[in-house]
Design an enzyme around this catalytic site. Structure first.
Site, PDB file in Angstrom:
ATOM      1  N   TRP A 102       0.808  -1.226   0.000  1.00 45.43           N
ATOM      2  CA  TRP A 102       0.000   0.000   0.000  1.00 45.43           C
ATOM      3  C   TRP A 102       0.838   1.271   0.000  1.00 45.43           C
ATOM      4  O   TRP A 102       0.461   2.274  -0.609  1.00 45.43           O
ATOM      5  CB  TRP A 102      -1.002  -0.002   1.154  1.00 45.43           C
ATOM      6  CG  TRP A 102      -2.135  -0.956   0.909  1.00 45.43           C
ATOM      7  CD1 TRP A 102      -2.442  -2.069   1.640  1.00 45.43           C
ATOM      8  CD2 TRP A 102      -3.090  -0.895  -0.160  1.00 45.43           C
ATOM      9  NE1 TRP A 102      -3.533  -2.703   1.080  1.00 45.43           N
ATOM     10  CE2 TRP A 102      -3.944  -2.006  -0.017  1.00 45.43           C
ATOM     11  CE3 TRP A 102      -3.303  -0.031  -1.228  1.00 45.43           C
ATOM     12  CZ2 TRP A 102      -5.000  -2.263  -0.897  1.00 45.43           C
ATOM     13  CZ3 TRP A 102      -4.360  -0.285  -2.108  1.00 45.43           C
ATOM     14  CH2 TRP A 102      -5.183  -1.387  -1.934  1.00 45.43           C
ATOM     15  N   ASP A 174      -0.764   6.218   6.752  1.00 45.41           N
ATOM     16  CA  ASP A 174      -1.952   5.434   6.406  1.00 45.41           C
ATOM     17  C   ASP A 174      -2.142   4.410   7.522  1.00 45.41           C
ATOM     18  O   ASP A 174      -1.263   3.584   7.768  1.00 45.41           O
ATOM     19  CB  ASP A 174      -1.696   4.750   5.051  1.00 45.41           C
ATOM     20  CG  ASP A 174      -2.840   3.858   4.593  1.00 45.41           C
ATOM     21  OD1 ASP A 174      -3.838   3.708   5.340  1.00 45.41           O
ATOM     22  OD2 ASP A 174      -2.738   3.302   3.476  1.00 45.41           O
ATOM     23  N   LYS A 198     -11.618  -1.458   6.977  1.00 45.38           N
ATOM     24  CA  LYS A 198     -10.666  -2.405   7.537  1.00 45.38           C
ATOM     25  C   LYS A 198     -10.753  -2.239   9.042  1.00 45.38           C
ATOM     26  O   LYS A 198      -9.964  -1.508   9.606  1.00 45.38           O
ATOM     27  CB  LYS A 198      -9.247  -2.107   7.065  1.00 45.38           C
ATOM     28  CG  LYS A 198      -9.075  -1.781   5.605  1.00 45.38           C
ATOM     29  CD  LYS A 198      -8.940  -3.027   4.745  1.00 45.38           C
ATOM     30  CE  LYS A 198      -8.941  -2.732   3.275  1.00 45.38           C
ATOM     31  NZ  LYS A 198      -7.829  -1.963   2.822  1.00 45.38           N
TER      32      LYS A 198
HETATM   33  C1  LIG Z   1      -7.266  -1.320   1.784  1.00 43.58           C
HETATM   34  C2  LIG Z   1      -6.190  -0.380   1.996  1.00 43.58           C
HETATM   35  C3  LIG Z   1      -6.064   0.772   1.191  1.00 43.58           C
HETATM   36  C4  LIG Z   1      -6.968   1.057   0.028  1.00 43.58           C
HETATM   37  O1  LIG Z   1      -8.209   1.433   0.435  1.00 43.58           O
HETATM   38  P1  LIG Z   1      -9.406   1.698  -0.602  1.00 43.58           P
HETATM   39  O2  LIG Z   1     -10.488   2.180   0.282  1.00 43.58           O
HETATM   40  O3  LIG Z   1      -9.693   0.403  -1.294  1.00 43.58           O
HETATM   41  O4  LIG Z   1      -8.935   2.736  -1.567  1.00 43.58           O
HETATM   42  C5  LIG Z   1      -5.033   1.643   1.479  1.00 43.58           C
HETATM   43  N1  LIG Z   1      -4.182   1.421   2.487  1.00 43.58           N
HETATM   44  C6  LIG Z   1      -4.268   0.331   3.278  1.00 43.58           C
HETATM   45  C7  LIG Z   1      -3.282   0.141   4.389  1.00 43.58           C
HETATM   46  C8  LIG Z   1      -5.272  -0.603   3.062  1.00 43.58           C
HETATM   47  O5  LIG Z   1      -5.368  -1.677   3.851  1.00 43.58           O
END
Ligand SMILES: *Cc1c(COP(=O)(O)O)cnc(C)c1O
Length: 362
Positions: A102, A174, A198
């Site tokens: 990511w 993130d 998540k």
């Molecule tokens: C799933 C995920 C993303 C992407 O998220 P979307 O909502 O599908 O754009 C980005 N960073 C991490 C750490 C993720 O687990």
């Protein structure tokens, strides 16, 4: 009804109490005679839902008052664009500390579209053949507008429990998959982004927690819906927000508070992940790929030594009511996501299955 143990990485299992509450309020929210998804985002009922969710989030993460909380759409991927559009001036540069899938996606989004992104490869195979994070590589370059990293690499199963010292350069992180699984010191970061799906809700909503002084720097052509200052000014209602996800996020935050907050969840997440890793470490039939210090507490990635058994392993798991353990398509192997909502009992069921399958195929 037999219970299914859901190990999907996201969208994922949500707490039973949250699902029940949402079901009971779906058709008639607090005696209003109308369902929550049928209500105007400007109604006083929904405004209260929205404000309560923000207040709880602030309380649970101890967010300092000089940080704004923005409720958005467009997912983590949308924020990969929003970050440079809001923080990187034309001709400037930013540092990207890449530890997995990511953070690499975020780096590419910036480098290929918005400006100079400096790539720092920060995870490598160690002498034991395990992936390990090298924090000494996380050094900001002079004049950088921001440094970026992902604290939990959902696909790889790598979690960063340390952060680099970046001085005056804001560190943007993130936390899509580990938000609210452990306490963090928000004041260490310029901004934190995460998608709800998540760990803390259904898909459809993204949250940005951003330090006030970083607002107002967006590029002129930054789409208004990605411009943090616009969202802040309109209190996240510049466009119609994803009301259902906002409401569900609030229910999740309430549930977390009722258990004793993020501090208590961290204890549970340590216990659950330790149990699973200890089993996997001691069973030759399976293999771990990440160095012990960097193993994610919430996304447990492993492989079968004999990968020709993968399909059978997944099919048999399903027959045991275990779903969602196939690894991400870019990596293969297996991944068990054990977020806040997964009770210890679910991990015990998984370990019992792992034992049974190993014994039958040795
Ligand atoms: C799933 C995920 C993303 C992407 O998220 P979307 O909502 O599908 O754009 C980005 N960073 C991490 C750490 C993720 O687990």
């Amino acid at each position: 009804m037999s219970k299914v143990w859901n190990f999907f990485a996201g969208p994922c299992m949500l707490p039973e109490q949250v699902m029940e509450k949402a079901q009971s309020e779906f058709r008639d929210f607090e005696g209003t005679g109308t369902g929550i998804v049928e209500m105007s985002h400007r109604s006083k009922e929904f405004m209260k839902v929205a404000q309560d969710a923000e207040a709880l989030l602030r309380e649970l993460l101890h967010i300092p008052s000089n940080y704004r909380v923005l409720f958005e759409q467009g997912g983590g991927r949308g924020q990969f664009a929003a970050i440079p559009l809001n923080l990187l001036p034309e001709g400037g540069h930013a540092d990207y500390f890449v530890t997995g899938h990511w953070s690499r996606c975020a780096y590419k989004e910036c480098a290929e579209r918005y400006g100079e992104a400096i790539l720092h490869e920060c995870s490598e195979l160690n002498k034991d053949g395990l992936w390990e994070v090298d924090y000494s590589k996380m050094k900001v370059t002079p004049g950088s507008s921001y440094a970026y990293m992902c604290l939990n690499e959902t696909v790889n199963g790598i979690e960063s429990f340390e952060y680099p010292e970046t001085g005056d350069v804001p560190l943007i992180v993130d936390m899509s998959s580990d938000i609210m699984t452990r306490p963090i010191d928000v004041s260490r970061f310029g901004a934190i982004i995460f998608g709800l799906q998540k760990n803390v809700g259904p898909a459809g909503m993204t949250i940005t927690i951003v330090r006030e002084d970083l607002l107002g720097k967006a590029r002129k052509y930054c789409p208004s819906v990605l411009d943090w200052s616009v969202l802040n000014k309109f209190e996240s209602m510049y466009n119609t927000p994803c009301t259902f996800s906002w409401y569900m996020g609030g229910l999740n935050f309430k549930w977390i508070k009722s258990l004793g907050g993020v501090e208590e969840l961290e204890k549970r997440n340590i216990a659950k992940s330790k149990m699973l890793y200890t089993y996997l470490e001691n069973e030759d039939f399976y293999q771990l790929k990440i160095a012990a210090k960097d193993r994610s507490r919430v996304n447990v990635v492993f492989t079968l030594k004999d990968e020709s058994l993968n399909d059978e392993f997944i099919a048999q798991a399903k027959a045991h009511n275990i779903i969602g353990i196939k690894g991400h398509k870019v990596l293969g192997g297996m991944r068990a996501s054990i977020y806040n909502a997964m009770p210890i009992e679910g991990v015990e069921v998984l370990i019992a299955y792992l034992k049974e399958f190993a014994a039958a195929h040795k």
